[in-house]
Enzyme design. Structure first.
Site, PDB file in Angstrom:
ATOM      1  N   LYS A 199      50.753  24.969   4.276  1.00 57.53           N
ATOM      2  CA  LYS A 199      51.818  24.088   3.824  1.00 57.53           C
ATOM      3  C   LYS A 199      52.625  23.042   3.449  1.00 57.53           C
ATOM      4  O   LYS A 199      54.192  22.578   3.996  1.00 57.53           O
ATOM      5  CB  LYS A 199      50.370  22.412   4.094  1.00 57.53           C
ATOM      6  CG  LYS A 199      50.358  21.125   5.516  1.00 57.53           C
ATOM      7  CD  LYS A 199      48.404  20.914   5.265  1.00 57.53           C
ATOM      8  CE  LYS A 199      47.903  20.667   6.221  1.00 57.53           C
ATOM      9  NZ  LYS A 199      46.934  20.169   6.735  1.00 57.53           N
ATOM     10  N   ILE A 252      55.827  12.005   8.305  1.00 58.70           N
ATOM     11  CA  ILE A 252      56.820  10.811   6.687  1.00 58.70           C
ATOM     12  C   ILE A 252      56.823  12.585   5.487  1.00 58.70           C
ATOM     13  O   ILE A 252      58.428  12.161   5.212  1.00 58.70           O
ATOM     14  CB  ILE A 252      55.906  10.269   5.852  1.00 58.70           C
ATOM     15  CG1 ILE A 252      55.294   8.783   7.573  1.00 58.70           C
ATOM     16  CG2 ILE A 252      56.114   9.111   4.733  1.00 58.70           C
ATOM     17  CD1 ILE A 252      54.038   8.202   6.994  1.00 58.70           C
ATOM     18  N   LEU A 253      55.954  13.039   5.372  1.00 58.14           N
ATOM     19  CA  LEU A 253      56.465  13.807   4.004  1.00 58.14           C
ATOM     20  C   LEU A 253      57.250  15.172   4.259  1.00 58.14           C
ATOM     21  O   LEU A 253      58.191  15.445   3.523  1.00 58.14           O
ATOM     22  CB  LEU A 253      54.819  14.444   4.066  1.00 58.14           C
ATOM     23  CG  LEU A 253      54.883  16.188   2.803  1.00 58.14           C
ATOM     24  CD1 LEU A 253      55.813  16.100   1.830  1.00 58.14           C
ATOM     25  CD2 LEU A 253      53.447  16.672   2.761  1.00 58.14           C
ATOM     26  N   PHE A 285      49.834  16.316   0.151  1.00 61.71           N
ATOM     27  CA  PHE A 285      47.737  16.297   0.326  1.00 61.71           C
ATOM     28  C   PHE A 285      47.519  17.260   1.040  1.00 61.71           C
ATOM     29  O   PHE A 285      48.352  17.172   1.896  1.00 61.71           O
ATOM     30  CB  PHE A 285      47.409  15.362  -0.044  1.00 61.71           C
ATOM     31  CG  PHE A 285      47.632  14.956  -0.956  1.00 61.71           C
ATOM     32  CD1 PHE A 285      47.896  14.052  -2.273  1.00 61.71           C
ATOM     33  CD2 PHE A 285      46.020  15.136  -2.067  1.00 61.71           C
ATOM     34  CE1 PHE A 285      47.644  13.674  -3.420  1.00 61.71           C
ATOM     35  CE2 PHE A 285      45.299  14.467  -3.045  1.00 61.71           C
ATOM     36  CZ  PHE A 285      46.640  14.266  -3.914  1.00 61.71           C
ATOM     37  N   ASN A 301      41.129   7.182  10.470  1.00 59.88           N
ATOM     38  CA  ASN A 301      40.503   7.807  10.206  1.00 59.88           C
ATOM     39  C   ASN A 301      39.481   7.581   9.427  1.00 59.88           C
ATOM     40  O   ASN A 301      39.714   6.480   8.419  1.00 59.88           O
ATOM     41  CB  ASN A 301      40.850   8.897   9.874  1.00 59.88           C
ATOM     42  CG  ASN A 301      42.208   8.469   9.028  1.00 59.88           C
ATOM     43  OD1 ASN A 301      42.088   8.672   7.675  1.00 59.88           O
ATOM     44  ND2 ASN A 301      43.129   9.131   9.552  1.00 59.88           N
ATOM     45  N   ASP A 361      48.419  11.754  13.203  1.00 61.17           N
ATOM     46  CA  ASP A 361      49.008  12.593  13.293  1.00 61.17           C
ATOM     47  C   ASP A 361      49.615  12.009  14.374  1.00 61.17           C
ATOM     48  O   ASP A 361      51.250  12.193  15.733  1.00 61.17           O
ATOM     49  CB  ASP A 361      48.919  14.317  14.180  1.00 61.17           C
ATOM     50  CG  ASP A 361      48.449  14.646  12.354  1.00 61.17           C
ATOM     51  OD1 ASP A 361      49.662  14.623  11.704  1.00 61.17           O
ATOM     52  OD2 ASP A 361      47.225  15.274  12.378  1.00 61.17           O
TER      53      ASP A 361
HETATM   54  N1  CTP Z   1      51.850  13.659   6.383  1.00 53.61           N
HETATM   55  C1  CTP Z   1      52.577  12.378   6.136  1.00 53.61           C
HETATM   56  N2  CTP Z   1      52.696  12.346   7.529  1.00 53.61           N
HETATM   57  C2  CTP Z   1      52.563  12.657   8.616  1.00 53.61           C
HETATM   58  C3  CTP Z   1      50.895  13.381   9.237  1.00 53.61           C
HETATM   59  C4  CTP Z   1      50.671  14.154   7.379  1.00 53.61           C
HETATM   60  O1  CTP Z   1      53.432  12.236   5.442  1.00 53.61           O
HETATM   61  N3  CTP Z   1      53.169  12.499  10.092  1.00 53.61           N
HETATM   62  C5  CTP Z   1      51.657  14.664   5.207  1.00 53.61           C
HETATM   63  C6  CTP Z   1      50.070  13.425   3.772  1.00 53.61           C
HETATM   64  O2  CTP Z   1      50.478  12.496   3.733  1.00 53.61           O
HETATM   65  C7  CTP Z   1      50.037  14.632   3.376  1.00 53.61           C
HETATM   66  C8  CTP Z   1      50.315  15.711   4.292  1.00 53.61           C
HETATM   67  O3  CTP Z   1      50.811  15.230   4.853  1.00 53.61           O
HETATM   68  O4  CTP Z   1      50.543  14.745   2.478  1.00 53.61           O
HETATM   69  C9  CTP Z   1      49.536  16.802   5.034  1.00 53.61           C
HETATM   70  O5  CTP Z   1      48.661  16.399   5.313  1.00 53.61           O
HETATM   71  P1  CTP Z   1      47.668  16.267   7.131  1.00 53.61           P
HETATM   72  O6  CTP Z   1      47.356  15.391   8.115  1.00 53.61           O
HETATM   73  O7  CTP Z   1      46.189  17.613   6.026  1.00 53.61           O
HETATM   74  O8  CTP Z   1      48.172  17.826   7.748  1.00 53.61           O
HETATM   75  P2  CTP Z   1      49.339  17.625   9.086  1.00 53.61           P
HETATM   76  O9  CTP Z   1      50.214  18.153   8.671  1.00 53.61           O
HETATM   77  O10 CTP Z   1      48.560  16.246  10.321  1.00 53.61           O
HETATM   78  O11 CTP Z   1      48.264  18.963  10.057  1.00 53.61           O
HETATM   79  P3  CTP Z   1      46.955  19.354  10.530  1.00 53.61           P
HETATM   80  O12 CTP Z   1      47.146  17.997  10.759  1.00 53.61           O
HETATM   81  O13 CTP Z   1      47.102  19.701  11.857  1.00 53.61           O
HETATM   82  O14 CTP Z   1      46.728  19.794   9.247  1.00 53.61           O
END
Ligand code: CTP
Length: 440
Positions: A367, A335-336, A353, A238, A306
């Site tokens: 979130k 992870i979060l 974030f 990305n 994801d």
């Molecule tokens: N994050 C993470 N591990 C993942 C996906 C996301 O730690 N596998 C963390 C990111 O570092 C960020 C937060 O979760 O702090 C939100 O990430 P985001 O990509 O916006 O959320 P998603 O859960 O992937 O939701 P979506 O893509 O459907 O908006």
């Protein structure tokens, strides 16, 4: 290298033969080289060749009374300016990661207080095995530096990443570390001392502007994208630049914290005073985060993929007659969410974030609940706003008790403001907790 003392730990791998050349080349550059051979290393090179080339005894046994009285394993490692482990086999790396000291080589590494440079060498499957990845992540957190491995043909006839770095590469990595080390050591300091082995040494304290509000705290930050391989040359990635996460790590170090930055692939230099662990995939990032915990504050600024491919092809996927390949994806660990939902060992402040292309506050609030974070820093990353890759950011800090919308600020200013708020939050929570305990 001139006038420096190198302790070379020779591991048991076919690449051990390169160590003989290394000894010669390092000595030509004015370094003194002392060598320790593991038992397995002695199957590949003899202590005699090592002793002749180094003009020093070759050390092999932990319980060798003569050497114990004359030099001892503590002095062996303390008298070195740099410890080099080459070839760093999967087994040696595993021992180092777990602090196992069951022979002379592993004991001198554990007893050492100097920078450690490892030149891994192993079959590519061993190199990519999750156990090795976990150990590498732990060692990077501990401040061990790496050179190689390179891609190429292996002794076993296979091709892949796992060949030990060439002698030239080891010499230049070692010289760079010795230069950094000399620059980091205060001029009046002499003789062996204990020092942090993290990249860039200890956190800089920059006087007036840094209040030291995070002194004594450990801050863990994830940043950048993750790359999920499809085959040896392609990946799913990305556009995250990593700038905001790197700025947060730098700001936390500026406020006096010990900082671990777990970074996906970015074009940014490692921030000064920060232990930076480089990873590629979401699973590697997860392992590195796990290895770096516990932390007082964890900030998840990475744009983690994801999904990953269900199977990574060993060979490059070719354009066939059957049309485009069908990719089957599986979900990556969140992870979060995983860290935030831990009971024991959960960092007292977990910040996530939310980079959204719609209503950032509404989506970010969702979130906050779904991930179990304490704060979510939400922003609108629609392309016309130039946030991805840009130097500015306009964020909403969403807490359980309300939302604060900040004006457009540089990513450095967002970082400093966020870390100051985080410092205040953890101090207040700690004060309140001690008061409650006092009242009981
Ligand atoms: N994050 C993470 N591990 C993942 C996906 C996301 O730690 N596998 C963390 C990111 O570092 C960020 C937060 O979760 O702090 C939100 O990430 P985001 O990509 O916006 O959320 P998603 O859960 O992937 O939701 P979506 O893509 O459907 O908006």
């Amino acid at each position: 290298m001139h006038g420096k003392s190198i302790l070379l730990i020779i591991g048991g791998g076919i690449a051990a033969y390169k160590c003989l050349d290394f000894i010669r080349r390092a000595r030509e550059r004015g370094a003194k080289v002392r060598c320790v051979l593991t038992r397995a290393a002695q199957e590949f090179v003899t202590p005699l060749s090592v002793a002749v080339l180094s003009e020093e005894p070759a050390f092999t046994e932990l319980f060798d009374l003569k050497n114990e009285t004359e030099i001892g394993h503590i002095r062996l490692s303390r008298e070195a300016d740099l410890i080099i482990v080459a070839p760093a086999t999967a087994n040696l790396l595993a021992k180092m990661a777990h602090g196992i000291a069951d022979d002379l080589a592993s004991t001198v590494i554990l007893a050492g207080d100097k920078p450690v440079l490892a030149a891994p060498a192993m079959n590519w499957r061993m190199w990519t095995h999750p156990a090795t990845r976990r150990n590498l992540a732990q060692l990077a957190v501990d401040g061990v530096r790496f050179v190689g491995p390179n891609e190429g043909g292996m002794a076993c006839g296979e091709w892949g990443v796992g060949r030990m770095a060439e002698v030239d590469e080891i010499i230049s990595a070692a010289s760079a570390i010795l230069r950094e080390d000399a620059a980091a050591r205060p001029a009046h300091q002499s003789g062996p001392t204990l020092r942090s082995k993290c990249t860039g040494d200890t956190a800089p304290q920059d006087g007036a502007s840094s209040s030291g509000a995070l002194t004594g705290r450990h801050v863990l930050v994830t940043a950048g994208p993750t790359y999920e391989p499809l085959d040896p040359v392609r990946f799913i990635g990305n556009r995250s630049s990593g700038k905001q996460g790197y700025a947060i790590a730098a700001a936390a170090a500026r406020l006096g914290a010990r900082v671990t930055l777990v970074a996906g692939p970015t074009a940014l230099p490692d921030p000064k005073g920060v232990a930076t662990v480089h990873v590629e995939t979401a699973r590697d990032m997860f392992d590195a985060v796990d290895a770096a915990l516990p932390a007082d504050i964890a900030v998840f600024a990475a744009a983690v993929a994801d999904w990953r491919a269900a199977a990574v092809e060993a060979e490059k996927i070719k354009k066939g007659e059957d049309g485009p390949p069908q990719l089957r994806l599986v979900e990556n660990p969140d992870i979060l969410k995983t860290v935030a939902s831990r009971g024991a060992g959960r960092p007292p402040l977990v910040i996530g974030f939310a980079a959204e292309t719609g209503n950032a506050v509404a989506l970010g609030s969702k979130k906050l609940a779904s991930k179990g974070a304490d704060w979510i820093v939400a922003n609108d990353v629609s392309p016309e706003r130039g946030i991805f890759g840009g130097d500015h950011n306009e964020v909403h800090v969403i807490r359980r008790d309300g939302v604060e919308s900040w004006p457009s600020l540089s990513k450095d200013d967002v970082a400093l403001r966020l870390m100051r708020a985080a410092a205040e939050h953890v101090s207040t929570s700690q004060r309140n907790a001690s008061q409650r305990e006092g009242n009981l």
